[in-house]
Design a protein around this motif. Structure first.
Motif, PDB file in Angstrom:
ATOM      1  N   ARG A 166       0.963  -0.774  -0.053  1.00  0.00           N
ATOM      2  CA  ARG A 166       0.114   0.044  -0.071  1.00  0.00           C
ATOM      3  C   ARG A 166       0.924   1.193   0.086  1.00  0.00           C
ATOM      4  O   ARG A 166       2.045   1.232   0.242  1.00  0.00           O
ATOM      5  CB  ARG A 166      -0.866   0.211   1.228  1.00  0.00           C
ATOM      6  N   ALA A 167       0.100   2.305  -0.104  1.00  0.00           N
ATOM      7  CA  ALA A 167       0.946   3.567  -0.068  1.00  0.00           C
ATOM      8  C   ALA A 167      -0.020   4.651   0.610  1.00  0.00           C
ATOM      9  O   ALA A 167      -1.465   4.534   0.722  1.00  0.00           O
ATOM     10  CB  ALA A 167       1.018   4.143  -1.399  1.00  0.00           C
ATOM     11  N   ARG A 168       0.529   5.731   1.082  1.00  0.00           N
ATOM     12  CA  ARG A 168      -0.399   6.631   1.932  1.00  0.00           C
ATOM     13  C   ARG A 168       0.092   8.239   1.585  1.00  0.00           C
ATOM     14  O   ARG A 168       1.350   8.150   1.175  1.00  0.00           O
ATOM     15  CB  ARG A 168      -0.136   6.589   3.485  1.00  0.00           C
ATOM     16  N   CYS A 169      -0.948   9.061   1.640  1.00  0.00           N
ATOM     17  CA  CYS A 169      -0.485  10.370   1.424  1.00  0.00           C
ATOM     18  C   CYS A 169      -0.659  11.276   2.899  1.00  0.00           C
ATOM     19  O   CYS A 169      -0.217  12.327   2.801  1.00  0.00           O
ATOM     20  CB  CYS A 169      -1.581  11.173   0.662  1.00  0.00           C
ATOM     21  N   GLN A 170      -1.265  10.611   3.866  1.00  0.00           N
ATOM     22  CA  GLN A 170      -1.340  11.274   5.307  1.00  0.00           C
ATOM     23  C   GLN A 170      -2.151  12.754   5.144  1.00  0.00           C
ATOM     24  O   GLN A 170      -1.878  13.596   5.684  1.00  0.00           O
ATOM     25  CB  GLN A 170       0.197  11.766   5.736  1.00  0.00           C
ATOM     26  N   LEU A 171      -3.071  12.358   4.437  1.00  0.00           N
ATOM     27  CA  LEU A 171      -4.146  13.321   4.201  1.00  0.00           C
ATOM     28  C   LEU A 171      -5.086  13.275   5.225  1.00  0.00           C
ATOM     29  O   LEU A 171      -5.436  12.519   6.214  1.00  0.00           O
ATOM     30  CB  LEU A 171      -5.342  13.334   2.961  1.00  0.00           C
ATOM     31  N   PRO A 172      -5.753  14.889   5.645  1.00  0.00           N
ATOM     32  CA  PRO A 172      -6.372  15.123   6.783  1.00  0.00           C
ATOM     33  C   PRO A 172      -7.898  14.293   6.539  1.00  0.00           C
ATOM     34  O   PRO A 172      -8.471  14.116   5.244  1.00  0.00           O
ATOM     35  CB  PRO A 172      -6.698  16.444   7.065  1.00  0.00           C
ATOM     36  N   ALA A 173      -8.689  13.676   7.491  1.00  0.00           N
ATOM     37  CA  ALA A 173      -9.672  13.035   7.077  1.00  0.00           C
ATOM     38  C   ALA A 173     -10.685  13.735   6.511  1.00  0.00           C
ATOM     39  O   ALA A 173     -11.570  13.419   5.286  1.00  0.00           O
ATOM     40  CB  ALA A 173     -10.332  12.469   8.521  1.00  0.00           C
ATOM     41  N   ASP A 174     -10.946  15.242   6.715  1.00  0.00           N
ATOM     42  CA  ASP A 174     -11.995  16.011   5.922  1.00  0.00           C
ATOM     43  C   ASP A 174     -11.542  15.915   4.331  1.00  0.00           C
ATOM     44  O   ASP A 174     -12.497  16.209   3.546  1.00  0.00           O
ATOM     45  CB  ASP A 174     -11.958  17.329   6.464  1.00  0.00           C
TER      46      ASP A 174
ATOM     47  N   ALA B 154      -2.201  17.696  -3.606  1.00  0.00           N
ATOM     48  CA  ALA B 154      -0.945  17.311  -4.459  1.00  0.00           C
ATOM     49  C   ALA B 154       0.336  17.742  -3.511  1.00  0.00           C
ATOM     50  O   ALA B 154       1.201  16.703  -3.952  1.00  0.00           O
ATOM     51  CB  ALA B 154      -1.006  17.876  -5.837  1.00  0.00           C
ATOM     52  N   GLU B 155       0.229  18.772  -2.751  1.00  0.00           N
ATOM     53  CA  GLU B 155       1.663  19.024  -1.985  1.00  0.00           C
ATOM     54  C   GLU B 155       1.893  17.728  -0.805  1.00  0.00           C
ATOM     55  O   GLU B 155       2.918  17.399  -0.684  1.00  0.00           O
ATOM     56  CB  GLU B 155       1.350  20.326  -1.211  1.00  0.00           C
ATOM     57  N   ALA B 156       0.686  17.427  -0.104  1.00  0.00           N
ATOM     58  CA  ALA B 156       1.024  16.439   0.528  1.00  0.00           C
ATOM     59  C   ALA B 156       1.517  15.030   0.109  1.00  0.00           C
ATOM     60  O   ALA B 156       2.190  14.506   0.970  1.00  0.00           O
ATOM     61  CB  ALA B 156      -0.607  16.003   1.444  1.00  0.00           C
ATOM     62  N   CYS B 157       1.011  14.697  -0.998  1.00  0.00           N
ATOM     63  CA  CYS B 157       1.472  13.392  -1.704  1.00  0.00           C
ATOM     64  C   CYS B 157       3.034  13.770  -2.230  1.00  0.00           C
ATOM     65  O   CYS B 157       3.591  12.699  -2.155  1.00  0.00           O
ATOM     66  CB  CYS B 157       0.513  13.049  -2.900  1.00  0.00           C
ATOM     67  N   ALA B 158       3.551  14.931  -2.670  1.00  0.00           N
ATOM     68  CA  ALA B 158       4.564  15.105  -3.057  1.00  0.00           C
ATOM     69  C   ALA B 158       5.732  15.162  -1.857  1.00  0.00           C
ATOM     70  O   ALA B 158       6.769  14.541  -1.804  1.00  0.00           O
ATOM     71  CB  ALA B 158       4.969  16.430  -3.663  1.00  0.00           C
ATOM     72  N   THR B 159       5.280  15.312  -0.637  1.00  0.00           N
ATOM     73  CA  THR B 159       5.807  15.668   0.607  1.00  0.00           C
ATOM     74  C   THR B 159       5.860  14.158   1.121  1.00  0.00           C
ATOM     75  O   THR B 159       7.147  13.835   1.541  1.00  0.00           O
ATOM     76  CB  THR B 159       5.307  16.718   1.629  1.00  0.00           C
ATOM     77  N   ASN B 160       5.007  13.606   1.135  1.00  0.00           N
ATOM     78  CA  ASN B 160       4.927  12.272   2.013  1.00  0.00           C
ATOM     79  C   ASN B 160       5.002  10.951   1.062  1.00  0.00           C
ATOM     80  O   ASN B 160       5.006  10.049   1.537  1.00  0.00           O
ATOM     81  CB  ASN B 160       3.639  12.199   2.769  1.00  0.00           C
ATOM     82  N   GLY B 161       5.165  11.255  -0.171  1.00  0.00           N
ATOM     83  CA  GLY B 161       5.209   9.994  -1.285  1.00  0.00           C
ATOM     84  C   GLY B 161       6.428   9.652  -1.233  1.00  0.00           C
ATOM     85  O   GLY B 161       7.483   9.787  -0.622  1.00  0.00           O
ATOM     86  N   GLY B 162       6.448   8.634  -2.295  1.00  0.00           N
ATOM     87  CA  GLY B 162       7.879   7.633  -2.386  1.00  0.00           C
ATOM     88  C   GLY B 162       7.729   7.183  -3.528  1.00  0.00           C
ATOM     89  O   GLY B 162       6.749   7.218  -4.443  1.00  0.00           O
ATOM     90  N   ALA B 163       8.563   6.118  -3.766  1.00  0.00           N
ATOM     91  CA  ALA B 163       8.733   5.475  -5.006  1.00  0.00           C
ATOM     92  C   ALA B 163       7.347   4.581  -5.223  1.00  0.00           C
ATOM     93  O   ALA B 163       7.093   4.227  -6.593  1.00  0.00           O
ATOM     94  CB  ALA B 163       9.814   4.252  -5.081  1.00  0.00           C
ATOM     95  N   VAL B 164       6.933   4.042  -4.237  1.00  0.00           N
ATOM     96  CA  VAL B 164       5.585   3.102  -4.336  1.00  0.00           C
ATOM     97  C   VAL B 164       4.587   4.012  -5.007  1.00  0.00           C
ATOM     98  O   VAL B 164       3.759   3.674  -6.084  1.00  0.00           O
ATOM     99  CB  VAL B 164       5.105   2.450  -3.098  1.00  0.00           C
ATOM    100  N   LEU B 165       4.310   5.189  -4.566  1.00  0.00           N
ATOM    101  CA  LEU B 165       3.281   5.943  -5.001  1.00  0.00           C
ATOM    102  C   LEU B 165       3.419   6.246  -6.515  1.00  0.00           C
ATOM    103  O   LEU B 165       2.587   6.198  -7.416  1.00  0.00           O
ATOM    104  CB  LEU B 165       3.342   7.270  -4.295  1.00  0.00           C
ATOM    105  N   ARG B 166       4.921   6.660  -6.891  1.00  0.00           N
ATOM    106  CA  ARG B 166       4.879   6.779  -8.333  1.00  0.00           C
ATOM    107  C   ARG B 166       4.827   5.783  -9.281  1.00  0.00           C
ATOM    108  O   ARG B 166       4.730   5.833 -10.530  1.00  0.00           O
ATOM    109  CB  ARG B 166       6.442   7.390  -8.324  1.00  0.00           C
ATOM    110  N   SER B 167       4.798   4.545  -8.510  1.00  0.00           N
ATOM    111  CA  SER B 167       4.477   3.208  -9.624  1.00  0.00           C
ATOM    112  C   SER B 167       3.217   2.785  -9.667  1.00  0.00           C
ATOM    113  O   SER B 167       2.945   1.935 -10.517  1.00  0.00           O
ATOM    114  CB  SER B 167       5.442   2.060  -8.676  1.00  0.00           C
TER     115      SER B 167
END
Length: 498
Positions: free
Chosen positions: A136-144, A172-185
């Motif tokens: 799995r992958a995560r963005c660490q987005l707030p619930a709202d 988009a910023e949260a995903c760029a900050t908290n993302g990684g190679a799995v996200l990009r794949s």
């Protein structure tokens, strides 16, 4: 398609949540990509599912450009034929989404498929990377920001999109900050590669397939990339394969899909039979649409308190509940009940699960990551404002949401591969099936897939509403066409209507 019901998960076929970080992910060791991994099957039967269901883990490269590098794990499942003398091959079930679980789909539909196909196949499926039991992958987005009415960019009551723009930027910023190679794949291209890796691990020279919704696009791309590895190929509830727009076109088409499908709900809700259920909304079908639009406008101005603490029934939550309910006739009563409660000053509305709470961060990640990673989306705020204004006037049921701005417009991980163009090059072994009034993958898009495949395919058009045809709508003609093709290889000589 969070602790979600199956219906809610299906409704997320085009939902625009965002992508993910690998904070909970670690690369796993496994066989190199140059060797076909052995699958260690184990029983995994679930209550209500096939008694013989088995599960395993399949290692796949994180990056196919580095096949012997870090590996991800995919959850895979199979239901073996109980009639070896009748078995002719392996049928792959390709889930929808992005975000649909193939393992869960096999649990839910394996028994029905086995009965219908008479043991002709081992039936297999997988959870694509980012989904279910796979890495799995995560963005660490707030619930709202993980509520469906946020992930799908519903404009403000006055049509403004400023809040959508701000949310899309921070997502988009949260995903760029908290993302990684799995996200990009997380891409369609990698899902197609993973499917072929699964084929190799199964020891099959060719696969047959039944792909649904987004799975039809995955299936079409596989058939384009690996035509010699396809046997009998069924694509059910079709996406427009336009390589310039991909999921952006699918989302935009959903405005027409809602318009095509809503009359079915209106006829149901005006039927005198609803009187005994206390769900009749109007005496005539033509009165249901203005009633719905008027109520949504009222809720825009004055949201209603609901039984879900802190989550009011707004106009956009009603619109989203409507869009979800249109997927299946069995959901019409949920929508009618919500409308009745919203119109009754003495009632407290009970929200349907799709609009009552947030998705999980992991589900939000994969749903958005695939569509944002597949193709570049336009970033002009002014162009989106104009598109929303025009769409609200033309398609009031969906109020401009299908063409609104999304996090893909601000995505930091730009696509690294061009989308595949679907063509007529390859064997003529594809059967297309499509409801004429599909709210999610409307008929207008299905015709684009039909045109792209040309003589490689035949189209069975079903005179029904809803999303998903085979063993789903009760249309005997449509079911028979698919079953006959999968069991005997015989397709209609030309396109037909059922």
């Amino acid at each position: 398609m969070v602790g979600m019901t199956h219906r809610t998960r299906r409704a997320l076929v085009l939902a625009l949540s965002v992508s993910a970080a690998a904070t909970t992910l670690t690369a796993v060791t496994g066989p190199t990509a140059s060797a076909s991994p052995a699958l260690d099957w184990r029983p995994c039967a679930q209550p209500g599912g096939p008694a013989g269901q088995e599960c395993a883990e399949l290692p796949v490269p994180l990056d196919y450009r580095d096949p012997d590098g870090p590996q991800l794990t995919l959850a895979v499942s199979r239901l073996r034929s109980e009639r070896p003398e009748a078995r002719r091959g392996t049928l792959l079930v390709i889930p929808g989404g992005p975000g649909g679980s193939g393992v869960r789909r096999l649990t839910q539909q394996g028994n029905a498929l086995s009965r219908e196909l008479g043991g002709a196949y081992d039936i297999v499926s997988l959870d694509p990377r980012g989904v279910g039991g796979s890495t799995r992958a995560r963005c660490q987005l707030p619930a709202d920001d993980r509520n469906l009415v946020a992930l799908r960019s519903w404009p403000a009551p006055d049509g403004g999109i400023a809040e959508n723009v701000a949310r899309s930027r921070r997502t988009a910023e949260a995903c760029a900050t908290n993302g990684g190679a799995v996200l990009r794949s997380l891409t369609t291209a990698n899902e197609v590669r993973d499917i072929d890796r699964f084929r190799q691990a199964l020891g099959e020279e060719r696969l047959s397939a039944h792909g649904v919704s987004y799975g039809t696009y995955v299936g079409a791309v596989y058939a384009q990339k690996y035509p010699e590895r396809t046997d009998r190929w069924v694509l059910d509830s079709l996406d427009d394969p336009d390589p310039r727009r991909v999921a952006r076109r699918w989302l935009a088409n959903s405005a027409q899909g809602a318009e095509d499908r809503f009359p079915d709900f209106a006829a149901w809700a005006a039927d005198p039979a609803r009187e005994t259920e206390d769900l009749r909304l109007a005496e005539k079908p033509e009165d249901v649409r203005p009633l719905f639009l008027s109520l949504a406008d009222e809720l825009d101005r004055a949201p209603r308190t609901t039984t879900t603490e802190g989550v009011p029934l707004t106009g956009n939550r009603l619109r989203q509940a409507m869009q979800t309910a249109l997927y299946n006739d069995a959901s019409f009563d949920d929508l009618a009940l919500l409308i009745r409660q919203a119109r009754d000053p003495k009632a407290m509305p009970v929200l349907t699960p799709d609009v009552a709470g947030p998705m999980s961060d992991e589900d939000a990640a994969v749903t958005m990551a695939v569509v944002c990673n597949d193709v570049r989306w336009p970033a002009s705020v002014a162009a989106h404002e104009r598109a929303v204004a025009a769409d609200r006037a033309r398609y009031p049921l969906t109020a401009g949401m299908p063409v609104n701005i999304t996090p893909c417009s601000f995505w930091k991980n730009r696509p690294v591969e061009k989308p595949t163009r679907i063509t007529d090059e390859g064997p003529s072994n594809i059967l297309l099936v499509q409801n004429r009034r599909d709210p999610a993958t409307p008929y207008v898009g299905a015709l684009k897939m039909r045109a792209a495949l040309d003589d490689r395919a035949r189209l069975v058009s079903v005179e029904r509403g809803g999303h998903g045809v085979y063993l789903n709508t009760g249309n005997e003609c449509g079911n028979d066409a698919v079953t006959t093709f999968l069991r005997t290889g015989q397709r209609p000589e030309r396109d037909i209507s059922c």
